[in-house]
Design an enzyme around this catalytic site. Sequence first.
Site, PDB file in Angstrom:
ATOM      1  N   ASP A 189       2.749 -14.736  12.563  1.00 14.64           N
ATOM      2  CA  ASP A 189       1.536 -15.313  11.993  1.00 14.64           C
ATOM      3  C   ASP A 189       0.516 -14.184  11.803  1.00 14.64           C
ATOM      4  O   ASP A 189      -0.178 -13.785  12.733  1.00 14.64           O
ATOM      5  CB  ASP A 189       0.993 -16.402  12.921  1.00 14.64           C
ATOM      6  CG  ASP A 189      -0.100 -17.204  12.230  1.00 14.64           C
ATOM      7  OD1 ASP A 189      -0.680 -16.703  11.241  1.00 14.64           O
ATOM      8  OD2 ASP A 189      -0.369 -18.336  12.658  1.00 14.64           O
ATOM      9  N   HIS A 223      -2.187   9.476  -0.587  1.00 15.09           N
ATOM     10  CA  HIS A 223      -2.284   8.241  -1.364  1.00 15.09           C
ATOM     11  C   HIS A 223      -2.113   8.517  -2.860  1.00 15.09           C
ATOM     12  O   HIS A 223      -1.565   7.700  -3.582  1.00 15.09           O
ATOM     13  CB  HIS A 223      -3.608   7.538  -1.070  1.00 15.09           C
ATOM     14  CG  HIS A 223      -3.565   6.752   0.195  1.00 15.09           C
ATOM     15  ND1 HIS A 223      -3.669   7.336   1.438  1.00 15.09           N
ATOM     16  CD2 HIS A 223      -3.378   5.418   0.428  1.00 15.09           C
ATOM     17  CE1 HIS A 223      -3.584   6.403   2.379  1.00 15.09           C
ATOM     18  NE2 HIS A 223      -3.398   5.235   1.801  1.00 15.09           N
ATOM     19  N   LYS A 275      -7.499 -16.143  15.882  1.00 12.87           N
ATOM     20  CA  LYS A 275      -7.655 -15.537  14.566  1.00 12.87           C
ATOM     21  C   LYS A 275      -9.046 -14.988  14.308  1.00 12.87           C
ATOM     22  O   LYS A 275      -9.567 -15.063  13.209  1.00 12.87           O
ATOM     23  CB  LYS A 275      -7.193 -16.554  13.504  1.00 12.87           C
ATOM     24  CG  LYS A 275      -5.733 -16.959  13.768  1.00 12.87           C
ATOM     25  CD  LYS A 275      -5.154 -18.030  12.898  1.00 12.87           C
ATOM     26  CE  LYS A 275      -3.678 -18.204  13.279  1.00 12.87           C
ATOM     27  NZ  LYS A 275      -3.005 -19.271  12.560  1.00 12.87           N
ATOM     28  N   GLU A 311       0.840  -1.201   0.000  1.00 12.88           N
ATOM     29  CA  GLU A 311       0.000   0.000   0.000  1.00 12.88           C
ATOM     30  C   GLU A 311       0.873   1.248   0.000  1.00 12.88           C
ATOM     31  O   GLU A 311       1.472   1.599   1.029  1.00 12.88           O
ATOM     32  CB  GLU A 311      -0.908   0.020   1.230  1.00 12.88           C
ATOM     33  CG  GLU A 311      -1.827   1.261   1.217  1.00 12.88           C
ATOM     34  CD  GLU A 311      -2.653   1.439   2.487  1.00 12.88           C
ATOM     35  OE1 GLU A 311      -2.695   0.509   3.311  1.00 12.88           O
ATOM     36  OE2 GLU A 311      -3.226   2.531   2.641  1.00 12.88           O
TER      37      GLU A 311
END
Lengths: 396, 396, 396, 396
Positions: free
Chosen positions: D295, D386, D221, D92
Amino acid sequence: MEKNKNEMESVPRSREDDYSDEAIETRRRWIKEKTGVELKHMAAHSVTGKDVEGNIENFIGVVQVPVGLAGPLKVNGEHADGVFYIPLATTEGALVASYSRGMRAITESGGAEARLFSDHTQVTPMFVFRRTGEAAEFLDWVDANYDRIKEVAESTTRHGKLLKIDKYLIGRRAALRMYYYTGDAMGLNMITNASDRAARFIEEQVKPESVLFPSSMGTDKKSAAINMVTGRGKRVSVDVVLPEEVVEKRLHTTPRAMAQGFLTTVVGNAQAGTLTQSMHPANGLTALLMATGQDVAYVPDSVATITTMELTEEGGLYVSLYMPCLILGTVGGGVSLGGFREALEIMDCYGAGKARKFAEIAAAAVLGGEISTHAATITGEFSQAHNRLGRNRPRE
Amino acid sequence: MEKNKNEMESVPRSREDDYSDEAIETRRRWIKEKTGVELKHMAAHSVTGKDVEGNIENFIGVVQVPVGLAGPLKVNGEHADGVFYIPLATTEGALVASYSRGMRAITESGGAEARLFSDHTQVTPMFVFRRTGEAAEFLDWVDANYDRIKEVAESTTRHGKLLKIDKYLIGRRAALRMYYYTGDAMGLNMITNASDRAARFIEEQVKPESVLFPSSMGTDKKSAAINMVTGRGKRVSVDVVLPEEVVEKRLHTTPRAMAQGFLTTVVGNAQAGTLTQSMHPANGLTALLMATGQDVAYVPDSVATITTMELTEEGGLYVSLYMPCLILGTVGGGVSLGGFREALEIMDCYGAGKARKFAEIAAAAVLGGEISTHAATITGEFSQAHNRLGRNRPRE
Amino acid sequence: MEKNKNEMESVPRSREDDYSDEAIETRRRWIKEKTGVELKHMAAHSVTGKDVEGNIENFIGVVQVPVGLAGPLKVNGEHADGVFYIPLATTEGALVASYSRGMRAITESGGAEARLFSDHTQVTPMFVFRRTGEAAEFLDWVDANYDRIKEVAESTTRHGKLLKIDKYLIGRRAALRMYYYTGDAMGLNMITNASDRAARFIEEQVKPESVLFPSSMGTDKKSAAINMVTGRGKRVSVDVVLPEEVVEKRLHTTPRAMAQGFLTTVVGNAQAGTLTQSMHPANGLTALLMATGQDVAYVPDSVATITTMELTEEGGLYVSLYMPCLILGTVGGGVSLGGFREALEIMDCYGAGKARKFAEIAAAAVLGGEISTHAATITGEFSQAHNRLGRNRPRE
Amino acid sequence: MEKNKNEMESVPRSREDDYSDEAIETRRRWIKEKTGVELKHMAAHSVTGKDVEGNIENFIGVVQVPVGLAGPLKVNGEHADGVFYIPLATTEGALVASYSRGMRAITESGGAEARLFSDHTQVTPMFVFRRTGEAAEFLDWVDANYDRIKEVAESTTRHGKLLKIDKYLIGRRAALRMYYYTGDAMGLNMITNASDRAARFIEEQVKPESVLFPSSMGTDKKSAAINMVTGRGKRVSVDVVLPEEVVEKRLHTTPRAMAQGFLTTVVGNAQAGTLTQSMHPANGLTALLMATGQDVAYVPDSVATITTMELTEEGGLYVSLYMPCLILGTVGGGVSLGGFREALEIMDCYGAGKARKFAEIAAAAVLGGEISTHAATITGEFSQAHNRLGRNRPRE
């Protein structure tokens, strides 16, 4: 043996007229025999058995919930415009006094601005098919048959209008969240009937494996994020700007302290994982709904709210309360029963054409509680107030 | 001018004795003059002004909430063991009948097993420091001074016991979630007093920048994940195995259909984003708490529950209900007032030593509602029942 | 002194071309001098500095994430129809093997049915006014000026289309949740630009007190109930019926045990307060998104999912997965970069016209993981698999 | 026929050594034949097949994720004390630049104070019994046998220590939430093994109807309220006071505007129903975890955070970030692999004794992102940044 027989004993009912004085008295005698308890206070009711038919089964009497009058509360709404006094039913000492204090602060500051933003209630049948593809086809069918579904649903009611259907496809399950306008009634029975008829019609046409109606997705009587997102019942915003002198005189603190303390409240709510980003909206709301014969079991839905407190450029305190799920009515249900009607009448909120007015007043009343409660947690007066006015005094 | 003066008019109060008949009557006359409303039903109370002192301010009368008797309900608990009849206060037609149906199904199946797993209530002062390091040091101080804090807190109460403190460090804010045992009282006032004293003591010792007490992290009267995780009030599990014949006879469906429909309920709850993984626990719980003089504004907290329905190997239906946040008491608050006490006495749940018994009965009663309501949504009888017993009939 | 100077030292950058080999090498040398670390593996990249311009600043090299290939996975979707092999990037031993097992079970059962139900992404400017009444008027203005707002927003993009605006009135704050179709791009930058232009236009016209853009209500990169309710990105349902023999052979258990165990999963999720009513969707989804150059920081949004497992009449296991917030693309962002593109190409999902296909495959792949993971938790093989295939073996 | 056969074709594996160059090359050739895709970039890896054994199955190569270096970031923690440069892996554009800007603002303000408050990770076996009474007895058994359970669990690991067990009784289900200290490893495999052994031991002793391990209550998760309440992994608070001049120079706005805008963020989060009371923590956290071989699928857990922004008495901006669920490690898993290790070494966070240091740095890095991102949404620079740095430019 004997024991088993007794275990199954039903509460006595009269086949002829279960709401007659005799039927009611029979039950009370049976309770006396069974448990030794004589229902003296419960039996002291001015509403009759006939009055409560349609509101209760196995009627044995009433509980008397004390009502106090809070206010004055000035509301500058589109539907409510004026100064009101608010009946609150509770047994929590200090509640009426605290809400009254907040309402006075609002009134002295010129009143609470109120805006009703939407007004609809939903009920959600779910249809189960064999596979997700079949369920997806069903949703296309719903689009193609929307007019017929609407016609069937609305055939059951004079006041209810089907506004739209939000569709969900969750594996083999298809949910239809049906939005209705319900006029001045809270309207859940009305729209449950309407969607029941619609669901039966749909079932006949498309033959799903099963139907669940009304489904949990309707979220009746639970706190649910979906209602926060879409609104349920009346969606109302109210706000007020409290000048510094009002905060000091009435709340014994400053706008700055209130605004800073508010951030601690935000942090506490986030840590606790509440859906409610507010102080204490359930407290006064429950009391108001209980006083006016509403279905109090909707309080979990209605407390999904957002409060803000901010310092203004001029040094005052801006306070707002957003109640996206106010579920109440001024006709139907219990509102015409005895004191409930009187409570609504005190606010000129009984009957047709009054529901939106009542919603604006209710939100403004809760705003008063948010202000007063928060101030008390800032100044350390919370316990003192409960000790002075409540039943349970700490040991010295 | 005149208008502004009126806007600020207070509800009349008596400086001498605001709970005297005269003071109350003065307020009612004032309402009549002000609004034209004559409080006939509200004035018809058997509880006196003196009775409600400590429960309400600006008392103007009562609302009479109709009570119906549901049951029989067999409970096989550790504290409640026997068959009970359950008073429910509501104005929703069909509620008592539906819960009664579910209770009968439980009773015919041998009763509901009940286990109380924990019993504690929390209140949470928050202390704000300059920086997170300072707040972290404060939490070390709390560990080192736990005994003194406990002593100060418990000095305010005969029954309350401080069990532990869970500490939180959130930036510069330190929260102390204080767990208490409150005996047979719901106990919020008791432990608010205790923690108020403790918070003042701490404030004197460590001089934080500010204190918020009680803070939003206490989560009073909101649905909050933290309570689901830790339990609040009574944490109770109840369950029952309904044989196939009971499901068919009483609920007009099959264990298999109930279990399958339950999954649709799970999906609906997940899609709606409810904290409550159940059907409708607020409904009967509100009615029971209202009948027994509890603080009904805690229903949003108490409906954070988990229901399960499963087919057993033998073809019956296993149903369980987990209520981790049952907030109720059998002494204190409003429970001794008029009909509330009578309602508790019907279940032999009034007074000292009865709170855990009452909690087990309450959970079993709600279990009855879960069973009956779910069955009605499976069979399509939900609307029919409301139409037959309720006030609002659909048009033909 | 010296120390303070060093504390402020910037990472070296080249004013001329910060993506040249020299600029990159300068930074790596600087790291070596500063920290003693020589970036050998990071420097071993086949993508060049030029390739990553627009994807990263202060580029110092790459991390190499190992990719394993899972499958075969048969998908019967509207956009994806065939058998696919799925690249998964992870360092968790056993993940690829476990997902592969689930995919094989699906494939042997005839494949996963897939349906894309909606396809839109939102961004949400918030406008702050003085009072709620003013904010309410603004929302009326938005209705009246919708066409102009749409025109301004869409002027910034060839592919993005403004579909609708959901309006919110929260005290003095008005939020515009703007829904866009973004074609085959994930599209967040595209629609952020579009709404930025629209927000500036609105600001000029109505002069609010302040604007927050993009606001937190856009919910980027968080789990949020609002997205579960409305869908965000691709909303996809997939399902499969696993015959008993497949469950036994591949998963070493039975459909009944899987279905019963699923209820325990539901209970665990409810007790834990997850938004996700599933097993483990983040695991494989993260691996797939990482392999294909997606913005992995959207995984918190995407794991708001619902899984169901049910016994069928024929004794098989029905499994569905609902992913309402799949945020991915097949053009734009990082997808054309080196191995990411290759990973997409393996599934024939690179480039224009492929995003919906990719979404269906992704959901089916995660379904495989749900099946395999759940089976492992039922049979007790979860740890064994990790011990056999992973790095960390327990002591004997 | 032919088709069916192909549908089932497995990814080629070598029985002898599936991590040999030959085995890997065979798979890549097979992909070329099957799909026409030549894995040029994926094949360009400096880590070998042998290196990734235990991290992946069916290894076919790597994806190269670009890494940029952000900083300087000054951290004043108990474990991390100094100035750090932070490797972030992302595609990004603008992310590294934005986080770098926030880090510089922190550093120029004297650094971020950091406190690690708790350090434990949980795994949760669930045991199903016939009835709730039986499950309640089991929980008593657990209390009585805690020492044996601890011994069995800890026998599998050198580093893991069982700290306590939180018990849950949910109908007939009993859950044991087992808390472990895991040293410098993230430790999920370690404690899953330990609890697996314990669960098998318990199963043999008490013979429940079934066991689910690891259960969904472990919440791996997913975003889960339970973790917010109890902490999971490292629980860290960081804060900083930004003087007015730093806010103006680096962030182009004022402390007052930042603090006021923060309230809008709170409102947006509440309306959206996020668990995360922050701006954008997932963005930089994902990039940091991806760069360091963590992870990444734990990001949904880790983003359950609370940010605050407040005006100080002196006119500066106080900003804090609370991360109760930072799940990371500096040994084990993927951290020793190629560039991951190098990334950790840049921060001197590789290996034993470094996990808490890494946690403090990670939280401070995310704090930088919160500051910079929020400022950009206040000033309207979000899109501009951006557009300037990213790939997707709007049309003029």
